[in-house]
Design a protein around this motif. Structure first.
Motif, PDB file in Angstrom:
ATOM      1  N   LEU A   2       0.855  -1.180   0.000  1.00 24.72           N
ATOM      2  CA  LEU A   2       0.000   0.000   0.000  1.00 24.72           C
ATOM      3  C   LEU A   2       0.891   1.230   0.000  1.00 24.72           C
ATOM      4  O   LEU A   2       1.894   1.275   0.707  1.00 24.72           O
ATOM      5  N   TYR A   3       0.514   2.232  -0.772  1.00 19.91           N
ATOM      6  CA  TYR A   3       1.254   3.482  -0.805  1.00 19.91           C
ATOM      7  C   TYR A   3       0.319   4.627  -0.461  1.00 19.91           C
ATOM      8  O   TYR A   3      -0.800   4.696  -0.969  1.00 19.91           O
ATOM      9  N   ILE A  25      -4.833  -0.718  10.447  1.00 17.94           N
ATOM     10  CA  ILE A  25      -5.333   0.644  10.611  1.00 17.94           C
ATOM     11  C   ILE A  25      -4.182   1.618  10.428  1.00 17.94           C
ATOM     12  O   ILE A  25      -3.122   1.470  11.044  1.00 17.94           O
ATOM     13  N   ILE A  26      -4.406   2.620   9.566  1.00 16.28           N
ATOM     14  CA  ILE A  26      -3.441   3.689   9.350  1.00 16.28           C
ATOM     15  C   ILE A  26      -4.126   4.979   9.756  1.00 16.28           C
ATOM     16  O   ILE A  26      -5.224   5.276   9.284  1.00 16.28           O
ATOM     17  N   ARG A  27      -3.493   5.738  10.649  1.00 11.38           N
ATOM     18  CA  ARG A  27      -4.101   6.982  11.113  1.00 11.38           C
ATOM     19  C   ARG A  27      -3.025   8.044  11.316  1.00 11.38           C
ATOM     20  O   ARG A  27      -1.870   7.721  11.550  1.00 11.38           O
ATOM     21  N   THR A  28      -3.463   9.284  11.235  1.00 10.61           N
ATOM     22  CA  THR A  28      -2.579  10.414  11.504  1.00 10.61           C
ATOM     23  C   THR A  28      -3.398  11.609  11.960  1.00 10.61           C
ATOM     24  O   THR A  28      -4.564  11.734  11.609  1.00 10.61           O
ATOM     25  N   GLU A  29      -2.768  12.429  12.764  1.00  5.56           N
ATOM     26  CA  GLU A  29      -3.310  13.734  13.133  1.00  5.56           C
ATOM     27  C   GLU A  29      -2.154  14.705  13.042  1.00  5.56           C
ATOM     28  O   GLU A  29      -1.149  14.529  13.704  1.00  5.56           O
ATOM     29  N   SER A  57       5.293  -4.609   7.741  1.00  2.92           N
ATOM     30  CA  SER A  57       6.230  -3.519   7.994  1.00  2.92           C
ATOM     31  C   SER A  57       5.746  -2.247   7.313  1.00  2.92           C
ATOM     32  O   SER A  57       4.936  -2.290   6.391  1.00  2.92           O
ATOM     33  N   ALA A  58       6.248  -1.112   7.803  1.00  2.00           N
ATOM     34  CA  ALA A  58       5.891   0.190   7.236  1.00  2.00           C
ATOM     35  C   ALA A  58       7.130   1.070   7.224  1.00  2.00           C
ATOM     36  O   ALA A  58       7.967   0.998   8.122  1.00  2.00           O
ATOM     37  N   THR A  66       4.873   3.538   2.880  1.00  2.00           N
ATOM     38  CA  THR A  66       4.779   2.239   2.220  1.00  2.00           C
ATOM     39  C   THR A  66       4.518   1.187   3.283  1.00  2.00           C
ATOM     40  O   THR A  66       5.293   1.059   4.231  1.00  2.00           O
ATOM     41  N   VAL A  67       3.424   0.450   3.142  1.00  2.00           N
ATOM     42  CA  VAL A  67       3.079  -0.619   4.072  1.00  2.00           C
ATOM     43  C   VAL A  67       3.155  -1.932   3.312  1.00  2.00           C
ATOM     44  O   VAL A  67       2.516  -2.098   2.273  1.00  2.00           O
ATOM     45  N   THR A  68       3.944  -2.870   3.827  1.00  5.65           N
ATOM     46  CA  THR A  68       4.110  -4.181   3.204  1.00  5.65           C
ATOM     47  C   THR A  68       3.426  -5.228   4.076  1.00  5.65           C
ATOM     48  O   THR A  68       3.711  -5.322   5.268  1.00  5.65           O
ATOM     49  N   VAL A  69       2.523  -5.985   3.459  1.00  4.13           N
ATOM     50  CA  VAL A  69       1.786  -7.045   4.152  1.00  4.13           C
ATOM     51  C   VAL A  69       2.071  -8.354   3.411  1.00  4.13           C
ATOM     52  O   VAL A  69       1.430  -8.651   2.404  1.00  4.13           O
TER      53      VAL A  69
END
Length: 97
Positions: A2-3, A25-29, A57-58, A66-69
């Motif tokens: 995922l990018y 779950i990907i989150r940011t503030e 990993s991210a 970049t998230v690798t699953v």
């Protein structure tokens, strides 16, 4: 993989986590001095059954997350130890004669 592309978000403001071994779950503030209110983002992805949970990993570089699953050969779920199986199995169902 995922990018995600972010401009003006610091690495410390991004959180990547796994919930209940089923969701990524990907989150940011991010608070910017010129922007009110706080910018936030949250995305939840359902993980397939064939995922190596320890291999997720991210990385974040130049505004790109970049998230690798990785896949695994073992399906997630319960596992029965062979020692826990009964010595014999009795079938109580009716048989067709």
């Amino acid at each position: 993989m995922l990018y995600f592309f972010w401009i003006g978000v610091k690495k410390e403001e991004i959180k990547v986590e796994v919930e209940d071994s089923s969701y990524l779950i990907i989150r940011t503030e991010a608070a910017n001095e010129t922007t009110e209110p706080i910018r936030s983002f949250m995305r939840k992805f359902r993980l397939p059954g064939m995922v190596d949970m320890d291999g997720i990993s991210a990385s974040y570089r130049d505004g790109v997350l970049t998230v690798t699953v990785p896949r695994t050969l073992v399906r997630r779920g319960f596992f029965i130890e062979p020692d826990d199986l009964p010595e014999s199995i009795v079938n109580l169902g009716a048989s067709a004669a």
